[in-house]
Enzyme design. Structure first.
Site, mmCIF file in Angstrom:
data_model
loop_
_atom_site.group_PDB
_atom_site.id
_atom_site.type_symbol
_atom_site.label_atom_id
_atom_site.label_comp_id
_atom_site.label_asym_id
_atom_site.label_seq_id
_atom_site.Cartn_x
_atom_site.Cartn_y
_atom_site.Cartn_z
ATOM 1 N N HIS A 82 15.196 -20.876 41.646
ATOM 2 C CA HIS A 82 16.146 -20.869 40.483
ATOM 3 C C HIS A 82 16.932 -22.157 40.783
ATOM 4 O O HIS A 82 17.255 -22.316 41.923
ATOM 5 C CB HIS A 82 17.060 -19.584 40.411
ATOM 6 N N ASP A 161 26.340 -8.863 33.453
ATOM 7 C CA ASP A 161 26.366 -10.351 33.799
ATOM 8 C C ASP A 161 26.634 -11.411 32.445
ATOM 9 O O ASP A 161 27.371 -12.098 32.180
ATOM 10 C CB ASP A 161 25.561 -10.852 34.704
ATOM 11 N N ARG A 168 33.261 -15.887 30.287
ATOM 12 C CA ARG A 168 33.541 -17.050 31.139
ATOM 13 C C ARG A 168 33.443 -18.446 30.422
ATOM 14 O O ARG A 168 34.277 -19.195 30.604
ATOM 15 C CB ARG A 168 32.788 -17.086 32.276
ATOM 16 N N SER A 183 26.589 -13.773 39.471
ATOM 17 C CA SER A 183 26.054 -13.965 37.998
ATOM 18 C C SER A 183 24.518 -14.314 38.458
ATOM 19 O O SER A 183 23.545 -13.625 38.160
ATOM 20 C CB SER A 183 26.621 -14.924 37.381
ATOM 21 N N LYS A 187 20.800 -11.439 38.732
ATOM 22 C CA LYS A 187 19.660 -11.635 37.828
ATOM 23 C C LYS A 187 18.541 -11.947 38.616
ATOM 24 O O LYS A 187 17.487 -11.218 38.348
ATOM 25 C CB LYS A 187 19.702 -12.965 36.792
HETATM 26 N N1 URA Z 1 24.186 -19.886 36.085
HETATM 27 C C1 URA Z 1 24.401 -18.563 35.892
HETATM 28 O O1 URA Z 1 23.562 -17.660 35.691
HETATM 29 N N2 URA Z 1 25.526 -18.021 36.201
HETATM 30 C C2 URA Z 1 26.442 -18.832 36.529
HETATM 31 O O2 URA Z 1 27.548 -18.320 36.536
HETATM 32 C C3 URA Z 1 26.365 -20.224 36.349
HETATM 33 C C4 URA Z 1 25.140 -20.729 36.276
#
Ligand code: URA
Length: 444
Positions: A82, A161, A168, A183, A187
């Site tokens: 990621h 999230d 946010r 966050s 995931k």
């Molecule tokens: N990518 C995400 O999935 N979450 C964040 O808070 C920032 C970047």
């Protein structure tokens, strides 16, 4: 404790209990806490922070809010990579076939681009016919058969999230290290891979402006992962100029195909090889990073990774003819050149400004439902450190039928010059490999 007391506690800089964090997330999901209350709490967190316990509890609450993908049937160690997002960051497209060729399974769930960062799923949609949405069964079966699959991330993974991120995004509360860590890691945990590699970007085109912030985010992500039983490796890489030369969907697919043919830009190759090497070590395939990287570099130059990419495109119903004929990809209406205003050396290319120009010609979206133009974008002709003569082309703008004058002006301002030779700062700053994956012992 009610929601007002929870907000007030964080406003005063006090520490939440596990129960308070779980209550806040539950109340947000059930609608018992209003958006303005969650937003107030988010702003308090941005100012006061969350400690490692609070961040871990928030991550866990996000994971528990949705489904988890079970990859135990995938048939081997499953790797996920990621990136925290950058300009021209196309490494995922190359890493899937590179890692699968090296014998690990790759399960990649990706998103669409929002704001200035490009999304891998959008890039893949530039390939005619490519199916970017696989069912859970199709996803796991393809990993069993081919060793790799990529699909768009569904809303049922860590949905809390998703809800908090939406708030946010519109309340200037994205830029908080504990919130970003919770966050991202939630995931990744819900997506089920055994080995997770995070590419944490810093610089003008990234969430983390400075190296120090990137190190802090890397530490937080590894620590939260460890507390929740996931080994996470981190690579910190610079985003103080775009990665590679291409920014835009078709353009990035072309750059990746060239990379897989052994003719990619050096910075892109180096980062892909480093991220892949870290993943292979984490998966227990190699003991030395050097051996892992040599294997991956060889795959790029002997056609192995390209052949694997072809099988990925075929499996997901894309047109493999694009590998030899780039005119089958979405095209721009016109290509405009930006000449250098002076002679000298390129001192800086503001990645954020380049991304803004790409967005102005239609490559990026303002809201998640905006249509985008897959054929437009920017191709750099010069990178930091290169010499340039007055009038020589600095950058190409691949434009659609939208007005492109503003984009040209933005692009011109992205380039900064020096009369003295310039050395580009290092692309990769720090590599920390998490615990190596251990096969779970089988009970008899
Ligand atoms: N990518 C995400 O999935 N979450 C964040 O808070 C920032 C970047």
């Amino acid at each position: 404790m009610n929601i007002i007391e929870i907000i007030d506690k964080k406003r005063r800089g006090l520490t939440h209990s596990h129960e308070e964090i779980a209550t806040l997330v539950r109340m947000m999901e059930s609608g018992k806490a209003h958006d303005y209350q969650i937003s107030a709490w988010l702003m308090a967190v941005c100012i006061q922070g969350l400690n490692m316990d609070e961040t871990t509890w928030l991550t866990q609450a996000f994971v528990d809010s949705g489904k988890k993908i079970d990859l135990s049937e995938a048939g081997g160690v499953v790797v996920d990579k990621h990136s925290t997002g950058g300009v021209g960051d196309k490494t995922t497209l190359a890493l899937i076939p590179m890692l699968a060729s090296a014998g690990v399974k790759v399960a990649k769930l990706s998103g669409r681009g929002l704001g200035f960062t490009g999304g891998t799923i959008d890039k893949l949609e530039a390939i005619p016919g490519f199916k970017t949405s696989l069912s859970g069964i199709e996803f796991v079966e393809q990993i069993q058969k081919l060793g790799m699959a990529i699909s768009s991330q569904t809303a049922d993974l860590a949905p809390a999230d998703g809800k908090m991120y939406a708030l946010r995004d519109v309340t200037a509360t994205v830029a908080s290290i504990p919130l970003i860590a919770a966050s991202v890691i939630s995931k990744k945990i819900a997506a089920g891979a055994d080995v997770i590699v995070l590419d944490i970007k810093y610089g003008s085109g990234a969430f983390m402006g400075t190296l120090e912030e990137a190190k802090d985010l890397a530490f937080t992500c590894r620590e939260v992962g460890k507390r929740l039983g996931k080994s996470i490796s981190t690579v910190i890489s610079a985003m103080n100029q775009p990665l590679g030369y291409a920014i835009g969907h078709s353009l990035e697919v072309i750059e990746i195909i060239n990379l897989l043919k052994g003719q990619g830009p050096q910075d892109l190759e180096d980062l892909c090889v480093r991220l892949g090497g870290v993943a292979l070590i984490g998966a227990g395939r190699f003991d030395s990073l050097e051996d892992a990287e040599n294997t991956l570099r060889a795959e790029l130059h002997d056609g192995t990774a390209l052949a694997k990419f072809k099988t990925l495109i075929q499996a997901q119903r894309g047109d493999v003819a694009i590998l030899e004929d780039f005119s089958l990809l979405p095209q721009p209406d016109r290509v405009l050149m930006v000449p250098s205003p002076q002679s000298g050396y390129i001192a800086e290319i503001d990645a954020l400004e380049v991304a803004k120009a790409a967005k102005l010609v239609g490559a990026g979206r303002l809201t998640k439902d905006c249509p985008i133009n897959l054929g437009v974008g920017v191709v750099l002709r010069k990178k930091v450190g290169d010499a340039v003569k007055e009038g020589e082309t600095l950058v190409e703008l691949h434009a659609g039928d939208k007005d492109h004058w503003e984009a040209l002006e933005v692009l011109k301002k992205a380039f900064h010059f020096s009369l003295e030779p310039v050395t580009a700062s290092p692309l990769i700053e720090e590599v920390l490999i998490g615990d190596v994956w251990q096969k779970p012992s089988v009970k008899v």
